[in-house]
Scaffold this active site. Structure first.
Site, PDB file in Angstrom:
ATOM      1  N   GLU A   1      12.801   3.677  -7.263  1.00  8.10           N
ATOM      2  CA  GLU A   1      12.578   2.440  -6.512  1.00  8.10           C
ATOM      3  C   GLU A   1      12.849   2.710  -5.030  1.00  8.10           C
ATOM      4  O   GLU A   1      13.499   3.702  -4.678  1.00  8.10           O
ATOM      5  CB  GLU A   1      13.537   1.349  -7.003  1.00  8.10           C
TER       6      GLU A   1
ATOM      7  N   VAL B   1       6.916  -2.481 -17.503  1.00  4.05           N
ATOM      8  CA  VAL B   1       7.795  -1.733 -18.422  1.00  4.05           C
ATOM      9  C   VAL B   1       7.088  -0.436 -18.809  1.00  4.05           C
ATOM     10  O   VAL B   1       5.945  -0.450 -19.255  1.00  4.05           O
ATOM     11  CB  VAL B   1       8.101  -2.551 -19.704  1.00  4.05           C
TER      12      VAL B   1
ATOM     13  N   PHE C   1       0.865  -1.187   0.000  1.00  6.55           N
ATOM     14  CA  PHE C   1       0.000   0.000   0.000  1.00  6.55           C
ATOM     15  C   PHE C   1       0.900   1.236   0.000  1.00  6.55           C
ATOM     16  O   PHE C   1       0.819   2.098   0.854  1.00  6.55           O
ATOM     17  CB  PHE C   1      -0.918  -0.045   1.231  1.00  6.55           C
TER      18      PHE C   1
ATOM     19  N   THR D   1       4.367  -4.529  -4.282  1.00  2.00           N
ATOM     20  CA  THR D   1       5.384  -4.400  -3.230  1.00  2.00           C
ATOM     21  C   THR D   1       6.713  -4.056  -3.918  1.00  2.00           C
ATOM     22  O   THR D   1       6.771  -3.839  -5.125  1.00  2.00           O
ATOM     23  CB  THR D   1       5.520  -5.705  -2.415  1.00  2.00           C
TER      24      THR D   1
ATOM     25  N   LYS E   1       8.419  -5.681 -11.346  1.00  2.00           N
ATOM     26  CA  LYS E   1       9.201  -6.256 -12.447  1.00  2.00           C
ATOM     27  C   LYS E   1       9.836  -7.594 -12.098  1.00  2.00           C
ATOM     28  O   LYS E   1      10.095  -8.412 -12.985  1.00  2.00           O
ATOM     29  CB  LYS E   1      10.323  -5.281 -12.827  1.00  2.00           C
TER      30      LYS E   1
ATOM     31  N   GLU F   1       1.370  -5.077 -17.459  1.00  2.00           N
ATOM     32  CA  GLU F   1       1.725  -3.996 -18.399  1.00  2.00           C
ATOM     33  C   GLU F   1       2.637  -2.955 -17.741  1.00  2.00           C
ATOM     34  O   GLU F   1       3.547  -2.408 -18.366  1.00  2.00           O
ATOM     35  CB  GLU F   1       0.446  -3.321 -18.913  1.00  2.00           C
TER      36      GLU F   1
ATOM     37  N   LYS G   1      13.811  -4.723 -17.191  1.00  2.00           N
ATOM     38  CA  LYS G   1      12.873  -4.349 -18.253  1.00  2.00           C
ATOM     39  C   LYS G   1      13.347  -4.855 -19.615  1.00  2.00           C
ATOM     40  O   LYS G   1      12.530  -5.303 -20.436  1.00  2.00           O
ATOM     41  CB  LYS G   1      12.690  -2.826 -18.269  1.00  2.00           C
TER      42      LYS G   1
ATOM     43  N   GLY H   1       5.854   7.152 -12.118  1.00  2.00           N
ATOM     44  CA  GLY H   1       4.870   8.052 -11.502  1.00  2.00           C
ATOM     45  C   GLY H   1       3.753   7.229 -10.884  1.00  2.00           C
ATOM     46  O   GLY H   1       3.378   6.194 -11.413  1.00  2.00           O
TER      47      GLY H   1
HETATM   48  N1  LIG Z   1       6.459   4.197  -8.819  1.00  2.00           N
HETATM   49  C1  LIG Z   1       6.599   3.981 -10.123  1.00  2.00           C
HETATM   50  O1  LIG Z   1       6.711   4.901 -10.925  1.00  2.00           O
HETATM   51  C2  LIG Z   1       6.617   2.594 -10.637  1.00  2.00           C
HETATM   52  C3  LIG Z   1       6.710   1.509  -9.799  1.00  2.00           C
HETATM   53  N2  LIG Z   1       6.756   0.248 -10.314  1.00  2.00           N
HETATM   54  C4  LIG Z   1       6.839  -0.886  -9.397  1.00  2.00           C
HETATM   55  O2  LIG Z   1       5.625  -0.952  -8.661  1.00  2.00           O
HETATM   56  C5  LIG Z   1       5.891  -1.437  -7.343  1.00  2.00           C
HETATM   57  C6  LIG Z   1       5.324  -0.469  -6.332  1.00  2.00           C
HETATM   58  O3  LIG Z   1       5.913   0.788  -6.547  1.00  2.00           O
HETATM   59  P1  LIG Z   1       5.624   1.987  -5.517  1.00  2.00           P
HETATM   60  O4  LIG Z   1       4.236   1.936  -5.046  1.00  2.00           O
HETATM   61  O5  LIG Z   1       6.154   3.200  -6.164  1.00  2.00           O
HETATM   62  O6  LIG Z   1       6.591   1.568  -4.342  1.00  2.00           O
HETATM   63  P2  LIG Z   1       6.514   2.034  -2.810  1.00  2.00           P
HETATM   64  O7  LIG Z   1       7.864   1.795  -2.255  1.00  2.00           O
HETATM   65  O8  LIG Z   1       5.903   3.379  -2.700  1.00  2.00           O
HETATM   66  O9  LIG Z   1       5.458   1.012  -2.178  1.00  2.00           O
HETATM   67  C7  LIG Z   1       5.731  -0.332  -1.956  1.00  2.00           C
HETATM   68  C8  LIG Z   1       4.943  -0.727  -0.725  1.00  2.00           C
HETATM   69  O10 LIG Z   1       5.049  -2.137  -0.575  1.00  2.00           O
HETATM   70  C9  LIG Z   1       5.159  -2.403   0.816  1.00  2.00           C
HETATM   71  N3  LIG Z   1       5.787  -3.702   0.953  1.00  2.00           N
HETATM   72  C10 LIG Z   1       7.062  -4.036   0.652  1.00  2.00           C
HETATM   73  N4  LIG Z   1       7.258  -5.340   0.877  1.00  2.00           N
HETATM   74  C11 LIG Z   1       6.092  -5.847   1.342  1.00  2.00           C
HETATM   75  C12 LIG Z   1       5.660  -7.112   1.787  1.00  2.00           C
HETATM   76  N5  LIG Z   1       6.477  -8.158   1.798  1.00  2.00           N
HETATM   77  N6  LIG Z   1       4.385  -7.249   2.192  1.00  2.00           N
HETATM   78  C13 LIG Z   1       3.522  -6.202   2.206  1.00  2.00           C
HETATM   79  N7  LIG Z   1       3.891  -4.963   1.810  1.00  2.00           N
HETATM   80  C14 LIG Z   1       5.155  -4.793   1.392  1.00  2.00           C
HETATM   81  C15 LIG Z   1       5.982  -1.252   1.385  1.00  2.00           C
HETATM   82  O11 LIG Z   1       5.767  -1.089   2.775  1.00  2.00           O
HETATM   83  C16 LIG Z   1       5.470  -0.082   0.559  1.00  2.00           C
HETATM   84  O12 LIG Z   1       4.410   0.597   1.216  1.00  2.00           O
HETATM   85  C17 LIG Z   1       7.397  -1.634  -7.241  1.00  2.00           C
HETATM   86  O13 LIG Z   1       7.675  -2.998  -7.472  1.00  2.00           O
HETATM   87  C18 LIG Z   1       7.955  -0.776  -8.379  1.00  2.00           C
HETATM   88  O14 LIG Z   1       9.141  -1.301  -8.909  1.00  2.00           O
HETATM   89  C19 LIG Z   1       6.649  -0.004 -11.653  1.00  2.00           C
HETATM   90  C20 LIG Z   1       6.512   1.023 -12.530  1.00  2.00           C
HETATM   91  C21 LIG Z   1       6.567   2.404 -12.107  1.00  2.00           C
HETATM   92  N1  LIG Z   2      11.863   3.371 -10.701  1.00  2.00           N
HETATM   93  C1  LIG Z   2      11.326   3.108 -12.001  1.00  2.00           C
HETATM   94  C2  LIG Z   2       9.823   3.043 -11.894  1.00  2.00           C
HETATM   95  C3  LIG Z   2       9.249   2.285 -12.992  1.00  2.00           C
HETATM   96  O1  LIG Z   2       9.569   1.143 -13.263  1.00  2.00           O
HETATM   97  C4  LIG Z   2      11.712   4.202 -12.974  1.00  2.00           C
HETATM   98  O2  LIG Z   2      12.193   5.245 -12.515  1.00  2.00           O
HETATM   99  O3  LIG Z   2      11.542   4.019 -14.180  1.00  2.00           O
END
Ligand SMILES: NC(=O)C1=CN([C@@H]2O[C@H](COP(=O)(O)OP(=O)(O)OC[C@H]3O[C@@H](n4cnc5c(N)ncnc54)[C@H](O)[C@@H]3O)[C@@H](O)[C@H]2O)C=CC1
Ligand SMILES: N[C@@H](CC=O)C(=O)O
Length: 348
Positions: A210, A153, A11, A97, A126, A150, A225, A323
């Site tokens: 990240e 990447v 979350f 997560t 990913k 989707e 990716k 984002g």
């Molecule tokens: N933020 C972005 O622009 C993008 C993010 N992603 C991917 O999406 C995913 C989420 O990204 P964000 O929300 O930005 O990351 P974030 O770091 O804001 O949120 C991840 C959440 O997962 C929770 N978490 C971690 N391990 C956990 C576990 N074992 N059980 C329950 N909760 C757990 C954390 O406490 C944190 O609140 C990541 O894998 C990231 O690589 C992919 C594309 C773009």
């Molecule tokens: N941390 C990544 C988020 C998307 O995968 C990035 O900056 O591209």
């Protein structure tokens, strides 16, 4: 109207943005022919919450980080992921997560538990896709559910589904692009005179980076990716470790200034190419592109990928690469794909 029950695993920025859209814009989903109800949330910071009749999203979104779901009906302090994924009344598990570039865990287990329990999975993570994508897709197929990713990447910008659906019938020979929003943003800010650390801090604040931004700067995020694109679109069957990777960590402010003086811009480029002997070579490396290069003008957290095809030559797609809201949209596009599958299955 179909109602899909969602379990949000993680979350943080992306899943909170999805929850905000569900709270604020139910018409958006009704117009698509379904409604979304969040019945479970787990997060390391908050614990677990399961409410089969639907969670009050306004209330949980208002809870500050550091507070706990314990005390709420169906709440507990611990993130009981396995129990929630297997036993909550969710139809779709939304995995967001942390990405682990090493072994994809614990997300790989989250996805596997969900698929084996007959639940669809949509994810922006990913790790499971790059490291176990084939295995997880096979589990999904044998359980009659979808595994959609989707957002793995280029965030919400359609790349994987677009290439599969719209470029069908073309022979894809290579994919090349800017695939990390954070590093592209950071390089642009360094051009504006900021130091590396300051630029990274901005990217974190904007929700691009990240949890461990060395994945962005060191190239391991792009490596995942590139492996995903190589496997999905070129049938490469490669592991991320097969992608020779150099990040931007050694690019100095002086290097950036020198490149600008020569009319060039540093970009972190990921590429996978089918060689004449049929093998696929994949590489991630910083390149100082001349101003006239089509990727030189891609700025900020925008990404772009160019597909080299036999009949069309280069086809390039550009859009947000990171984002919170942009990535939440990727989850919506995945849920639409699940809905099409579910309705197609009903019709069949
Ligand atoms: N933020 C972005 O622009 C993008 C993010 N992603 C991917 O999406 C995913 C989420 O990204 P964000 O929300 O930005 O990351 P974030 O770091 O804001 O949120 C991840 C959440 O997962 C929770 N978490 C971690 N391990 C956990 C576990 N074992 N059980 C329950 N909760 C757990 C954390 O406490 C944190 O609140 C990541 O894998 C990231 O690589 C992919 C594309 C773009
Ligand atoms: N941390 C990544 C988020 C998307 O995968 C990035 O900056 O591209």
């Amino acid at each position: 109207m179909t109602t899909y029950n969602l379990a949000l695993i993680g979350f943080g920025g992306v899943n909170r943005a999805l929850a905000e859209l569900i709270r604020d814009e139910p018409r958006r989903f009704a117009d698509l022919g379904f409604e979304l109800r969040v019945v479970a949330i787990t997060d390391l910071a908050f614990g677990s919450l399961v409410q089969g009749e639907g969670i009050d999203l306004a209330a949980v979104l208002a809870m500050p980080r550091g507070s706990s779901f314990e005390g709420l009906p169906g709440g507990s302090t611990e993130a009981r992921n396995e129990d929630v994924i297997k036993n909550s009344p969710a139809d779709i598990v939304v995995e967001a997560t942390f990405t682990s570039p090493i072994d994809g865990e614990p997300a790989v287990s989250h996805v596997r538990w969900a698929l084996e329990s007959g639940k669809h999975v949509v994810t922006t993570n990913k790790g499971p896709v790059a490291l176990k994508g084939q295995e997880l897709s096979t589990i999904a197929a044998s359980n009659g559910v979808r595994f959609e990713y989707e957002g793995a990447v280029m965030s919400g910008t359609p790349v994987i589904r677009l290439a599969h659906k719209v470029l069908g019938g073309l022979e894809l020979r290579a994919v090349q692009g800017i695939l990390n929003g954070t590093s592209n943003y950071v390089l642009g800010r360094m051009e504006a005179g900021l130091g590396l650390e300051q630029a990274i801090a901005e990217a974190q604040e904007l929700g691009y980076a990240e949890a461990d931004p060395t994945a962005d700067i060191g190239g391991s995020d792009v490596r995942l990716k590139v492996a995903i694109l190589a496997n999905e679109l070129l049938g490469a069957g490669i592991h991320p470790n097969d992608v020779e990777t150099t990040g931007i960590q050694d690019i100095t402010s002086q290097d950036v200034a020198d490149a600008l003086a020569r009319g060039c811009r540093w970009k972190l480029i990921g590429e996978a190419r089918r060689d004449a002997d049929g093998t696929v070579t994949a590489v991630v490396q910083p390149v100082a592109l001349p101003a006239g290069h089509p990727l030189a003008g891609i700025s900020g957290a925008t990404n772009a990928v160019s597909f080299t095809t036999d009949l069309l030559g280069a086809v390039t797609v550009s859009g947000p690469g990171a984002g919170r809201v942009e990535t939440a949209y990727a989850l919506i596009s995945d849920i639409i794909a699940v809905d099409e599958f579910a309705k197609g299955a009903v019709r069949a």
